[in-house]
Design a protein around this motif. Structure first.
Motif, PDB file in Angstrom:
ATOM      1  N   GLY A  94       0.839  -1.189   0.000  1.00 49.79           N
ATOM      2  CA  GLY A  94       0.000   0.000   0.000  1.00 49.79           C
ATOM      3  C   GLY A  94       0.871   1.234   0.000  1.00 49.79           C
ATOM      4  N   VAL A  95       0.610   2.155  -0.935  1.00 48.46           N
ATOM      5  CA  VAL A  95       1.439   3.352  -1.101  1.00 48.46           C
ATOM      6  C   VAL A  95       0.631   4.586  -0.702  1.00 48.46           C
ATOM      7  CG1 VAL A  95       2.772   4.741  -2.725  1.00 48.46           C
ATOM      8  CG2 VAL A  95       2.749   2.244  -2.952  1.00 48.46           C
ATOM      9  N   CYS A  96       1.125   5.339   0.250  1.00 43.28           N
ATOM     10  CA  CYS A  96       0.506   6.566   0.755  1.00 43.28           C
ATOM     11  C   CYS A  96      -0.944   6.294   1.184  1.00 43.28           C
ATOM     12  CB  CYS A  96       0.632   7.708  -0.239  1.00 43.28           C
ATOM     13  SG  CYS A  96       0.399   9.330   0.564  1.00 43.28           S
ATOM     14  N   LEU A  97      -1.942   6.745   0.455  1.00 46.62           N
ATOM     15  CA  LEU A  97      -3.321   6.427   0.815  1.00 46.62           C
ATOM     16  C   LEU A  97      -3.505   4.919   0.934  1.00 46.62           C
ATOM     17  CD1 LEU A  97      -6.357   7.113   1.190  1.00 46.62           C
ATOM     18  CD2 LEU A  97      -6.553   7.094  -1.306  1.00 46.62           C
ATOM     19  N   GLY A  98      -2.876   4.159   0.054  1.00 46.78           N
ATOM     20  CA  GLY A  98      -2.968   2.701   0.122  1.00 46.78           C
ATOM     21  C   GLY A  98      -2.429   2.151   1.430  1.00 46.78           C
ATOM     22  N   GLY A  99      -1.328   2.727   1.928  1.00 38.77           N
ATOM     23  CA  GLY A  99      -0.793   2.315   3.213  1.00 38.77           C
ATOM     24  C   GLY A  99      -1.711   2.711   4.354  1.00 38.77           C
ATOM     25  N   GLN A 100      -2.317   3.894   4.246  1.00 37.17           N
ATOM     26  CA  GLN A 100      -3.265   4.331   5.266  1.00 37.17           C
ATOM     27  C   GLN A 100      -4.481   3.409   5.309  1.00 37.17           C
ATOM     28  OE1 GLN A 100      -4.050   8.359   4.099  1.00 37.17           O
ATOM     29  NE2 GLN A 100      -2.093   9.133   4.845  1.00 37.17           N
ATOM     30  N   LEU A 101      -4.971   3.005   4.149  1.00 34.43           N
ATOM     31  CA  LEU A 101      -6.119   2.095   4.096  1.00 34.43           C
ATOM     32  C   LEU A 101      -5.759   0.726   4.676  1.00 34.43           C
ATOM     33  CD1 LEU A 101      -7.512   3.028   0.575  1.00 34.43           C
ATOM     34  CD2 LEU A 101      -8.676   3.413   2.761  1.00 34.43           C
ATOM     35  N   LEU A 102      -4.533   0.266   4.424  1.00 35.08           N
ATOM     36  CA  LEU A 102      -4.076  -1.001   5.006  1.00 35.08           C
ATOM     37  C   LEU A 102      -4.088  -0.905   6.524  1.00 35.08           C
ATOM     38  CD1 LEU A 102      -2.766  -3.834   4.737  1.00 35.08           C
ATOM     39  CD2 LEU A 102      -0.551  -2.667   4.609  1.00 35.08           C
ATOM     40  N   ALA A 103      -3.594   0.211   7.058  1.00 36.31           N
ATOM     41  CA  ALA A 103      -3.600   0.389   8.510  1.00 36.31           C
ATOM     42  C   ALA A 103      -5.026   0.462   9.044  1.00 36.31           C
ATOM     43  CB  ALA A 103      -2.825   1.648   8.880  1.00 36.31           C
TER      44      ALA A 103
ATOM     45  N   CYS B  35       6.444  12.511  10.938  1.00 31.18           N
ATOM     46  CA  CYS B  35       5.391  11.497  10.857  1.00 31.18           C
ATOM     47  C   CYS B  35       6.012  10.159  11.253  1.00 31.18           C
ATOM     48  CB  CYS B  35       4.807  11.429   9.455  1.00 31.18           C
ATOM     49  SG  CYS B  35       3.878  12.896   8.962  1.00 31.18           S
ATOM     50  N   PRO B  36       5.828   9.728  12.500  1.00 30.32           N
ATOM     51  CA  PRO B  36       6.566   8.572  13.003  1.00 30.32           C
ATOM     52  C   PRO B  36       6.309   7.264  12.256  1.00 30.32           C
ATOM     53  CG  PRO B  36       5.665   9.840  14.823  1.00 30.32           C
ATOM     54  CD  PRO B  36       5.066  10.405  13.572  1.00 30.32           C
ATOM     55  N   ASN B  37       5.114   7.083  11.713  1.00 33.85           N
ATOM     56  CA  ASN B  37       4.772   5.793  11.092  1.00 33.85           C
ATOM     57  C   ASN B  37       4.911   5.882   9.577  1.00 33.85           C
ATOM     58  OD1 ASN B  37       4.060   4.575  13.624  1.00 33.85           O
ATOM     59  ND2 ASN B  37       2.191   5.798  13.593  1.00 33.85           N
ATOM     60  N   GLN B  38       6.135   5.786   9.087  1.00 30.65           N
ATOM     61  CA  GLN B  38       6.402   5.955   7.657  1.00 30.65           C
ATOM     62  C   GLN B  38       6.331   4.649   6.876  1.00 30.65           C
ATOM     63  OE1 GLN B  38       6.822   8.577   5.754  1.00 30.65           O
ATOM     64  NE2 GLN B  38       7.038  10.244   7.216  1.00 30.65           N
ATOM     65  N   ALA B  39       6.646   3.535   7.496  1.00 28.43           N
ATOM     66  CA  ALA B  39       6.564   2.239   6.811  1.00 28.43           C
ATOM     67  C   ALA B  39       6.344   1.166   7.859  1.00 28.43           C
ATOM     68  CB  ALA B  39       7.829   1.957   6.009  1.00 28.43           C
ATOM     69  N   PHE B  40       5.521   0.179   7.522  1.00 27.85           N
ATOM     70  CA  PHE B  40       5.200  -0.877   8.475  1.00 27.85           C
ATOM     71  C   PHE B  40       4.848  -2.152   7.725  1.00 27.85           C
ATOM     72  CE2 PHE B  40       1.279   1.234   7.356  1.00 27.85           C
ATOM     73  CZ  PHE B  40       0.339   0.220   7.255  1.00 27.85           C
ATOM     74  N   ARG B  41       4.848  -3.237   8.464  1.00 29.91           N
ATOM     75  CA  ARG B  41       4.435  -4.530   7.913  1.00 29.91           C
ATOM     76  C   ARG B  41       3.383  -5.127   8.824  1.00 29.91           C
ATOM     77  NH1 ARG B  41       8.812  -7.368   8.797  1.00 29.91           N
ATOM     78  NH2 ARG B  41       7.860  -8.573  10.488  1.00 29.91           N
ATOM     79  N   ILE B  42       2.378  -5.758   8.214  1.00 30.09           N
ATOM     80  CA  ILE B  42       1.377  -6.516   8.951  1.00 30.09           C
ATOM     81  C   ILE B  42       1.534  -7.971   8.553  1.00 30.09           C
ATOM     82  CG2 ILE B  42      -1.065  -6.884   9.385  1.00 30.09           C
ATOM     83  CD1 ILE B  42      -1.585  -3.989   8.795  1.00 30.09           C
TER      84      ILE B  42
ATOM     85  N   LEU C 287       3.308   1.963   3.096  1.00 33.36           N
ATOM     86  CA  LEU C 287       4.222   3.093   3.009  1.00 33.36           C
ATOM     87  C   LEU C 287       3.425   4.373   3.127  1.00 33.36           C
ATOM     88  CD1 LEU C 287       6.254   2.016  -0.191  1.00 33.36           C
ATOM     89  CD2 LEU C 287       6.606   1.268   2.184  1.00 33.36           C
ATOM     90  N   GLN C 288       3.875   5.303   3.979  1.00 32.74           N
ATOM     91  CA  GLN C 288       3.227   6.612   4.054  1.00 32.74           C
ATOM     92  C   GLN C 288       3.667   7.517   2.908  1.00 32.74           C
ATOM     93  OE1 GLN C 288       0.773   8.531   6.347  1.00 32.74           O
ATOM     94  NE2 GLN C 288       1.030   9.060   4.193  1.00 32.74           N
ATOM     95  N   PHE C 289       4.804   7.239   2.337  1.00 31.17           N
ATOM     96  CA  PHE C 289       5.433   8.077   1.318  1.00 31.17           C
ATOM     97  C   PHE C 289       5.188   7.519  -0.080  1.00 31.17           C
ATOM     98  CE2 PHE C 289       8.272   5.089   3.367  1.00 31.17           C
ATOM     99  CZ  PHE C 289       8.783   4.355   2.299  1.00 31.17           C
ATOM    100  N   HIS C 290       5.664   8.254  -1.062  1.00 28.99           N
ATOM    101  CA  HIS C 290       5.537   7.851  -2.465  1.00 28.99           C
ATOM    102  C   HIS C 290       6.879   7.381  -3.011  1.00 28.99           C
ATOM    103  CE1 HIS C 290       1.437   9.407  -3.183  1.00 28.99           C
ATOM    104  NE2 HIS C 290       1.766  10.351  -2.333  1.00 28.99           N
ATOM    105  N   ILE C 291       6.820   6.330  -3.828  1.00 24.52           N
ATOM    106  CA  ILE C 291       8.001   5.867  -4.560  1.00 24.52           C
ATOM    107  C   ILE C 291       7.723   5.817  -6.065  1.00 24.52           C
ATOM    108  CG2 ILE C 291       8.827   4.513  -2.600  1.00 24.52           C
ATOM    109  CD1 ILE C 291       7.789   1.997  -3.981  1.00 24.52           C
TER     110      ILE C 291
END
Length: 263
Positions: free
Chosen positions: A91-100, A166-173, A180-184
């Protein structure tokens, strides 16, 4: 061979360079655009991976309970199924937020204001044994372009990268889903469009649009150097060819912990 399912949430944030990197790594892609009327599948049985892209919507519901986009409840359901069935997910940016959010995390409007432009994040020690992050450098270059942030990770998520802002920049579930909170994925055309569309936001935080585009152009090669191999490893994981794909057991109490940046 199955394909990776890509969800494009907003026409302003396509696969761009990430799509090129995944394709170069021989991962076939199926792109669905629910913003244009494409229906989401009920399951991921026909797909080898799931990639969820960014967008201008909020990952959290409005005060009256309306989701940020009509398809978000269904997409969050797919994200939960992906984790449950160990489908490689990014999940990238919004995608990472939705995953969380799909797994009990909290996404809110950032109290520190929008985060925009090139920057650095810091790996946490858990990244040293992560299948995708282990070869990412200690302070990788990224592009930021968001006004919301993940303020609380899901209970059993593993924090992989942080920043002071922004402390939560990347995580794994689990062992197969990354946020990812950021864009690549951005290319320079995307950055230039965003700078034009978000001119009011940039003015609010005192950024010159041309300067932001120029700074991103300068960082483009550094971002590619870090994240193209990352994307290739994700493709290998989806294809079943990544040799070190397993996450080692947690060291448990007394194990090493190094808070590089953030909390």
């Amino acid at each position: 061979m199955g394909t990776a399912l890509v969800i494009e949430n907003d026409p302003s944030d396509p696969l761009a360079r990430l799509g090129e990197w995944l394709t170069e790594a021989e991962l076939p892609l199926t792109v669905l655009r629910p913003h244009a009327g494409d229906a989401l599948p009920e399951t991921l049985d026909d797909f080898t991976a799931l990639v969820v892209l960014g967008g201008d919507q909020d990952a959290f519901a409005a005060a009256d309970g309306t989701p940020g986009a009509p398809w978000f409840p269904g997409l969050e359901g797919l994200l939960r199924k992906a984790v449950r069935h160990r489908v490689p997910t990014l999940g990238v940016c919004l995608g990472g937020q939705l995953l969380a959010a799909a797994h009990g995390g909290l996404v809110e409007r950032s109290t520190s204001g929008p985060e925009i432009g090139p920057g650095l994040i810091g790996k946490r020690d858990a990244a040293d044994t992560d299948p995708l992050f282990k070869f990412v450098p200690l302070l990788p270059d990224v592009f930021q372009w968001h006004r919301d942030e993940i303020t609380e990770l899901p209970l059993h998520a593993t924090l992989l990268a942080a920043s002071t802002r922004c402390p939560n920049q990347a995580f794994r579930i689990g062992d197969r889903a990354w946020g990812l909170q950021f864009h690549i994925e951005c290319d320079l055309d995307m950055i230039a469009r965003w700078a034009g569309e978000d001119a009011a936001t940039l003015a609010e935080i005192g950024y010159d649009p041309d300067a932001v585009v120029a700074a991103c152009a300068d960082a483009l090669a550094d971002v590619e150097e870090v994240w193209q191999p990352f994307a290739a490893r994700f493709a290998s994981l989806a294809l079943g060819t990544l040799p070190d794909a397993d996450v080692p057991p947690s060291p448990g109490p007394g194990g090493r912990t190094l808070p590089l940046l953030g909390h």
